[in-house]
Enzyme design. Structure first.
Site, mmCIF file in Angstrom:
data_model
loop_
_atom_site.group_PDB
_atom_site.id
_atom_site.type_symbol
_atom_site.label_atom_id
_atom_site.label_comp_id
_atom_site.label_asym_id
_atom_site.label_seq_id
_atom_site.Cartn_x
_atom_site.Cartn_y
_atom_site.Cartn_z
ATOM 1 N N VAL A 1 0.936 -1.200 -0.147
ATOM 2 C CA VAL A 1 0.106 0.003 -0.048
ATOM 3 C C VAL A 1 0.689 1.124 -0.128
ATOM 4 O O VAL A 1 0.476 2.278 -0.858
ATOM 5 C CB VAL A 1 -0.919 0.040 1.161
ATOM 6 C CG1 VAL A 1 -1.943 1.340 1.205
ATOM 7 C CG2 VAL A 1 -1.784 -1.204 1.301
ATOM 8 N N TYR A 2 1.789 1.373 0.931
ATOM 9 C CA TYR A 2 2.814 2.287 0.979
ATOM 10 C C TYR A 2 3.486 2.416 -0.173
ATOM 11 O O TYR A 2 3.673 3.573 -0.898
ATOM 12 C CB TYR A 2 3.733 2.310 2.201
ATOM 13 C CG TYR A 2 4.894 3.400 2.320
ATOM 14 C CD1 TYR A 2 4.395 4.649 2.716
ATOM 15 C CD2 TYR A 2 6.115 2.916 1.786
ATOM 16 C CE1 TYR A 2 5.503 5.639 2.747
ATOM 17 C CE2 TYR A 2 6.987 4.054 2.201
ATOM 18 C CZ TYR A 2 6.642 5.182 2.525
ATOM 19 O OH TYR A 2 7.601 6.413 2.725
ATOM 20 N N ALA A 3 4.100 1.686 -0.919
ATOM 21 C CA ALA A 3 4.832 1.641 -2.106
ATOM 22 C C ALA A 3 4.034 1.959 -3.256
ATOM 23 O O ALA A 3 4.296 2.909 -3.881
ATOM 24 C CB ALA A 3 5.496 0.260 -2.393
#
Length: 242
Positions: A152-154
């Site tokens: 999700v962050y990436a």
């Protein structure tokens, strides 16, 4: 002696800690007046008192859409111009996608992507009018590598990296520079959300950056001759690449 950022007005979001604070301190040393934007009012007041009169606090919750719209207008009303935007505020969601809280995903995408886009857009308008300005966005090594423990962050950083590079191509003709800084893991509060085994491994191997090291690169990007744009710097601890 004239300092390299003497007379310039900078705005840093997420300025009360981590990379944002280190960037603020570096720009202050280089002669800039810096507006520190952060939602943490209790942290901002003593910080600005310690940093001196060129550090100006701006308490704001960027996840509040109405408040977010006032960010750049407040800076312009107070300082009369905006030369540098460091769009740094962000959050982190790590771990397996199936375990992620949907509300946390929404909040992270809003802060890491939508807020950055809106802040950059607002800053570009007065910069284009003046024919000069610098925008730097805090991205991540995760924007360049499909990190398996943080999909999700990436994904948010891949999106913002594309945004930075395409926006740069739109506005360079106005004398503006837009770039991003993509560090590997940095010793900040965001690491509290890292999987425990990954954090322990990184600490044991010396695979973490200090925020001041990231700030040094940001200052390098800002102080290049105007005909040079550093479009993206990927930096990581050497051990992290092993």
């Amino acid at each position: 002696m004239t300092l390299p950022l003497q007379g310039q007005i900078a705005l840093v979001t997420g300025a009360a800690s981590g990379i944002g604070l280190a960037s603020t301190e570096a720009m202050l040393r280089a002669g800039a007046t810096v507006v520190l934007a952060d939602r943490d009012a209790r942290a901002l007041a003593p910080l600005c008192e310690r940093l001196g009169p060129a550090a100006l606090p701006l308490v704001i919750d960027l996840l509040d859409a109405a408040a977010c719209e006032t960010l750049v207008p407040q800076v312009l009303a107070r300082c009369g111009q905006l030369d540098i935007l460091h769009a740094n505020a962000g959050t982190y969601v790590g771990g397996d996608l199936v375990d992620a809280d949907p509300a946390a995903i929404d909040r992270m995408i809003q802060l890491n992507v939508s807020v950055v886009m809106k802040n950059v857009r607002a800053a570009l308008l007065p910069m284009i009018e003046r024919g000069r300005g610098d925008v730097i966005v805090t991205s991540s090594l995760a924007a360049h590598y499909p990190t398996p423990w943080e999909p999700v962050y990436a994904a948010s950083k891949w999106a913002i990296d594309c945004f930075v590079q395409t926006t740069r191509r739109q506005v360079f003709k106005h004398g503006l520079r837009v770039g991003s800084i993509s560090p590997g893991p940095v010793i900040t509060a965001l690491l509290a959300d890292w999987p425990a085994d990954k954090l322990a491994e990184a600490r044991a191997s010396g695979s973490l950056l200090d925020p001041s090291e990231v700030a040094e690169v940001i200052l390098f990007m800002l102080t290049r001759p105007r005909g040079m744009t550093i479009r993206d710097v990927v930096m990581m601890p050497t051990n992290f690449d092993l």
